[in-house]
Design an enzyme around this catalytic site. Sequence first.
Site, mmCIF file in Angstrom:
data_model
loop_
_atom_site.group_PDB
_atom_site.id
_atom_site.type_symbol
_atom_site.label_atom_id
_atom_site.label_comp_id
_atom_site.label_asym_id
_atom_site.label_seq_id
_atom_site.Cartn_x
_atom_site.Cartn_y
_atom_site.Cartn_z
ATOM 1 N N ASP A 282 0.771 -1.082 0.168
ATOM 2 C CA ASP A 282 0.358 -0.328 -0.167
ATOM 3 C C ASP A 282 1.155 1.455 0.520
ATOM 4 O O ASP A 282 1.504 1.321 1.225
ATOM 5 C CB ASP A 282 -1.219 -0.393 0.963
ATOM 6 C CG ASP A 282 -1.964 1.350 1.384
ATOM 7 O OD1 ASP A 282 -1.229 2.003 0.421
ATOM 8 O OD2 ASP A 282 -3.256 1.138 1.943
ATOM 9 N N HIS A 283 1.236 1.955 -1.205
ATOM 10 C CA HIS A 283 2.103 3.293 -1.299
ATOM 11 C C HIS A 283 2.050 4.232 -0.434
ATOM 12 O O HIS A 283 2.723 4.939 -0.138
ATOM 13 C CB HIS A 283 1.906 3.286 -2.541
ATOM 14 C CG HIS A 283 1.072 4.818 -3.469
ATOM 15 N ND1 HIS A 283 -0.013 3.489 -3.611
ATOM 16 C CD2 HIS A 283 1.209 5.454 -3.306
ATOM 17 C CE1 HIS A 283 -0.468 4.628 -3.923
ATOM 18 N NE2 HIS A 283 -0.027 5.491 -3.946
ATOM 19 N N HIS B 26 -6.145 2.863 1.091
ATOM 20 C CA HIS B 26 -5.008 3.741 2.357
ATOM 21 C C HIS B 26 -6.252 4.333 3.269
ATOM 22 O O HIS B 26 -5.306 5.314 4.081
ATOM 23 C CB HIS B 26 -5.248 4.811 0.999
ATOM 24 C CG HIS B 26 -4.398 3.740 -0.292
ATOM 25 N ND1 HIS B 26 -3.612 3.595 -0.491
ATOM 26 C CD2 HIS B 26 -4.333 4.589 -1.670
ATOM 27 C CE1 HIS B 26 -3.472 3.347 -1.433
ATOM 28 N NE2 HIS B 26 -4.160 3.421 -2.653
#
Length: 491
Positions: free
Chosen positions: A178-179, A241
């Site tokens: 999950d950037h 996110h």
Amino acid sequence: MTEAATMILFGATGDLAKRKLFPALYSLFREHQLPEQFAVVGVGRRSLSQDVFREHVKSSIESFARYPVNNEWRDFISRFFYVSLDIEEVEDYQTLLHTIETVEHDFNIPENRLFYLAIAPELFEPVTFHLQQAGILKQRGWKRVVIEKPFGHDLRSAEVLNEKIGQVFREEEIYRIDHYLGKEMVQNIEVIRFANTLFEPVWNNQYISNVQITSSEVVGVEGRARYYDHAGALRDMVQNHMLQMMTMVAMEPPSRLKPEAIRDEKVKVLRSIRRMHQAEEISRHVVRAQYLAGEIDSQTVKGYVEEEKVNPNSQTETFVAAKFYIDNFRWAGIPFYIRTGKRLAKKATEVIIQFKQLPPLYYNQSGQLEPNVLVIRIYPENGIYLKLNLRQPEDTDKIAPVSMSFTQNSSPGFHSPEAYERLVKDCLEGDSTYFTRWDEVALAWKIVDPIVRTFESGEVPLYTYKAGSWGPQEAEQLVAHDGLKWWPVLK
């Protein structure tokens, strides 16, 4: 410590590799954070020569990397190789194995292999299965697999996918990326909280009025229409996110600064988030909307259903605002508001902690003072902003808000690492702190799935908003109902 390893990158000719992964690797290389014995084997369907592939990598670096190409370039690019592979053709994996073994021999790399699947989710299962069948996972060193989102499209599909991948890789070998968790100030949330006695004692429902998390985008669906029209903002942003940022804000101090201890605390938050099941309750706590044509940066832009490859009758949401409650001792009764959407007025990501208002005494007898606010600025700047009330020197009877702020980007010579730089390095080091564990994924789907179902059944209205605005009026009413307002995104 970063051990010598070979990265096998599926999707090496794709957009993610071009915009994020190759630039991340080059930045790590320039900062001497990659091991001396390191190589990349790119895998893609297209038939490319080694030279053409390396030119593709160079173009990526020149367009998107933080560092320009310099005299170290030849050493860097000499470590890149390419294999053309049809994912469904078992024989092609033997060619891949031969290339990996040759690279490991030539660069004296032990059999540590990092498999990065920058490919469509429906290909995760066949790739991992064929890697096993071809003997590529029978190496003597470690093996790890990095998987991009989405991990399933609901709980059931996620369970099936996890079961299939789990037949090939152990849970500790699976890195679900999950950037957002690689962003500097997201990782700094726990430091702000647990390294400052100024904040930790008041980080609870006794002193905090509400928490607001905004992640807004100016762009539309770009080239992702086929995926996005089936996913929508809820699956695309909230399930991963937004909920992950909530856990970082709300988690308890971990027993120790180790990956599993930190992830244990995040799981506790997800378990404590109040579930919404009934359509009437979801309608009161969740707003969904879709953008209409509007104007952004003085340019007219299309509405969502006018975008290429979008169903003209689409009911997909491009905006979600929601109110969540975390039913535990620390946060009971405190609303967490989130909002995310496309074609909004500004691209930004911020976490806002609003502290409780002073009682109507002394300097606040008429309730005129604004509350103290802490803003954690994640994008476009990395920093914090704290709003206090002070007496004005030119008018000693007047008290007005003043701000204290710190921005990392403004420091001379500072280059904030990109999220993928941190996460790729963590993968190589075996640090899973900022990757999502399976129980986190499953719990997030359990929170989101009932909301998805009410969206798809049409039981929650689909509102509209003009591109270039901050979303529908109903999102403003969501917080106004509690006597609050969305704090404006900082300029």
